[in-house]
Design an enzyme around this catalytic site. Sequence first.
Site: not given
Length: 258
Positions: A64, A176
Amino acid sequence: MIGDTYGDPGRKAVELFVHRMKKEGTVDFVICNAENAADGAGITESVAKELFQNGCDVLTGGDHFFDKKKDVEEYVKKEPRLIRPANFPKGLVGSGSCVVECKGIKIGVIHVAGQAFMRYHFSSPFFSADEEIEKVKKEGARVIIVDMHAEATSEKSAISWYLDGRVSAVVGSHTHVQTADERISQNGTACLTDLGMTGPYDSVIGAEKEPIIRRFLTQIHSRKEVARGDVRLCGAIVAVDEHTGKAISIERVQKKMT
């Protein structure tokens, strides 16, 4: 090593804990994965400067990294401590490694992205890591840390063994979700296949729950929003012998904001 910092809540956790940990002597040098630090997707110049101001020494990106391209492209040209995956397509701005001095020791930080289940077609992280290791060694790095940004724990584990004995640590980011597989090899390379997320845990990996659940139920894309509850700092502390570059210990970290 701080795992994926998610939005403003994650940055608040960095602000709260990093200076404190440095002051207490718990850590000397902080590497923060910041690819989701700006509103849960991408990074900007102002966000990067905030994280540096709050005690981070190097920021790594991920797939990202360029989500907010116009807000980071010029800054990454002049800030070598903000690095993106080395195996992004050739021609993009930025670098996949940097060398930063801490207490007289040159620390090389390398960033590569995986190929399995990732949204971009990255070139081989294995060969890219080879190239970056040679680069940081030429710049005098005695300690070398690799952030392997990847979905598959098998790919992250594999590259840690491929680089075994050549780097101080290989840690994973991207999912995550913190893993519990920390180890140090006989050759002195520490590994944890995912550092976890620094951000809100009352969420679906950082985002508000309802839009994500609705997307799974309907298969229709809906805008995700950064969640706010149960904010934690997540990552690992790696102790390294500065003379040999070999890891001495690795400890998972999870600190909850109250």
